[in-house]
Write a protein that holds these residues in place. Structure first.
Motif, short mmCIF file in Angstrom:
data_model
loop_
_atom_site.label_atom_id
_atom_site.label_comp_id
_atom_site.label_asym_id
_atom_site.label_seq_id
_atom_site.Cartn_x
_atom_site.Cartn_y
_atom_site.Cartn_z
N LYS A 97 -21.27 81.09 12.49
CA LYS A 97 -22.10 81.83 13.27
C LYS A 97 -21.60 81.57 14.94
CE LYS A 97 -26.21 81.94 10.50
NZ LYS A 97 -27.60 81.45 10.20
N ILE A 98 -21.29 80.28 15.03
CA ILE A 98 -20.81 80.14 16.42
C ILE A 98 -19.53 80.86 16.74
CG2 ILE A 98 -19.54 77.91 17.84
CD1 ILE A 98 -21.67 76.15 16.26
N ASN A 99 -18.64 80.94 15.81
CA ASN A 99 -17.32 81.73 16.14
C ASN A 99 -17.57 83.15 16.29
OD1 ASN A 99 -15.74 79.36 15.85
ND2 ASN A 99 -15.62 79.04 13.94
N ALA A 100 -18.46 83.66 15.59
CA ALA A 100 -18.90 85.08 15.51
C ALA A 100 -19.51 85.28 16.87
CB ALA A 100 -20.08 85.68 14.54
N ASN A 103 -16.33 84.84 19.68
CA ASN A 103 -15.65 86.13 19.18
C ASN A 103 -16.00 87.67 19.54
OD1 ASN A 103 -12.58 85.13 18.36
ND2 ASN A 103 -14.05 83.87 17.29
N ASN A 104 -17.31 87.50 19.72
CA ASN A 104 -18.06 88.83 20.23
C ASN A 104 -18.10 89.77 19.20
OD1 ASN A 104 -19.72 90.21 22.18
ND2 ASN A 104 -18.15 91.37 22.75
N VAL A 105 -18.34 89.41 17.81
CA VAL A 105 -18.47 90.45 16.71
C VAL A 105 -19.91 90.12 16.05
CG1 VAL A 105 -16.16 90.28 16.30
CG2 VAL A 105 -17.75 88.91 15.17
N ASP A 106 -20.50 91.25 15.66
CA ASP A 106 -21.76 91.51 14.80
C ASP A 106 -21.33 91.43 13.56
OD1 ASP A 106 -24.22 91.99 14.36
OD2 ASP A 106 -24.27 94.01 15.09
N VAL A 107 -21.66 90.47 12.92
CA VAL A 107 -21.59 90.35 11.43
C VAL A 107 -22.71 89.67 10.86
CG1 VAL A 107 -18.94 90.19 11.40
CG2 VAL A 107 -20.46 88.38 11.86
#
Length: 203
Positions: A97-100, A103-107
């Motif tokens: 969640k931190i890495n998402a 990296n500004n992605v919606d997953v």
């Protein structure tokens, strides 16, 4: 030494930054925690799966996502994909969640073993760098449950070292799906692909 297929890692938390540079020149950074697979660096098999998986359909699951490399990079590279990710390891999910966010992605990232977080969902593609250290029974269950959670025509693509457990993975995929192929080979690492084939009843 504990393997990574655990709910609550007991090791003291340490964090290192790892960088992934794709062949297209794009660079991604990840915060990697101790107690999660591939601490401090992006492992070669994960790099190979990202670069050489065969994308199809829209809904993708990164099963056993660790700190999130595969799902996050694919979402960033292919924004139209609907990317889901899960792991049994609480620390892995926290850092995915931190890495998402970084990296500004919606997953969609969920905590849980096997397909527990996705009981009522099906996917077009499931990607996995399997937890071979957790034992054959765990890997076999992951493959069996993947079959049940794929749409017709969907595929499971698994990366592994062929001589370090990968050959077992390939045989299991052949047994459960009725088909398997080597999608890509590099330096002892292979991507195995099985497709869920619709079994039509003949009249």
């Amino acid at each position: 030494m504990e393997h990574y297929y655990v709910e609550k890692p007991k090791s003291e938390l340490r964090v290192k930054t790892a960088t992934l540079k794709l062949k297209n020149g794009r660079v991604y950074q990840f915060q990697t925690p101790s107690g999660v697979f591939s601490f401090g660096e992006i492992d070669k098999a994960t790099r190979i799966l990202i670069e050489h998986c065969e994308l199809h359909g829209k809904k993708v699951l990164d099963l056993g996502c660790g700190y999130g490399v595969i799902g996050i990079v694919l979402k960033a590279e292919y924004p139209d994909l609907e990317v889901c990710m899960s792991d049994i390891n609480e620390r892995a999910v926290e850092f995915a969640k931190i890495n998402a966010r970084k990296n500004n992605v919606d997953v969609v990232i969920r905590l849980g073993a096997f397909f527990e977080p996705w009981k009522d969902e099906k996917f077009d593609l499931v990607l996995m760098n399997p937890p071979l250290a957790a034992g054959k029974s765990v890997v076999l269950r992951l493959i069996r449950e993947t079959f049940e959670h794929l749409n017709d025509g969907g595929s499971l693509q698994v990366v592994a070292y062929h001589n370090k457990g990968g050959s077992y993975v390939k045989r299991a995929m052949e047994e459960i799906f009725g088909n398997v192929e080597d999608l890509y080979k590099e330096g002892g690492i292979r991507i195995y692909k099985s497709v869920k084939v619709t079994r039509s009843c003949s009249s």
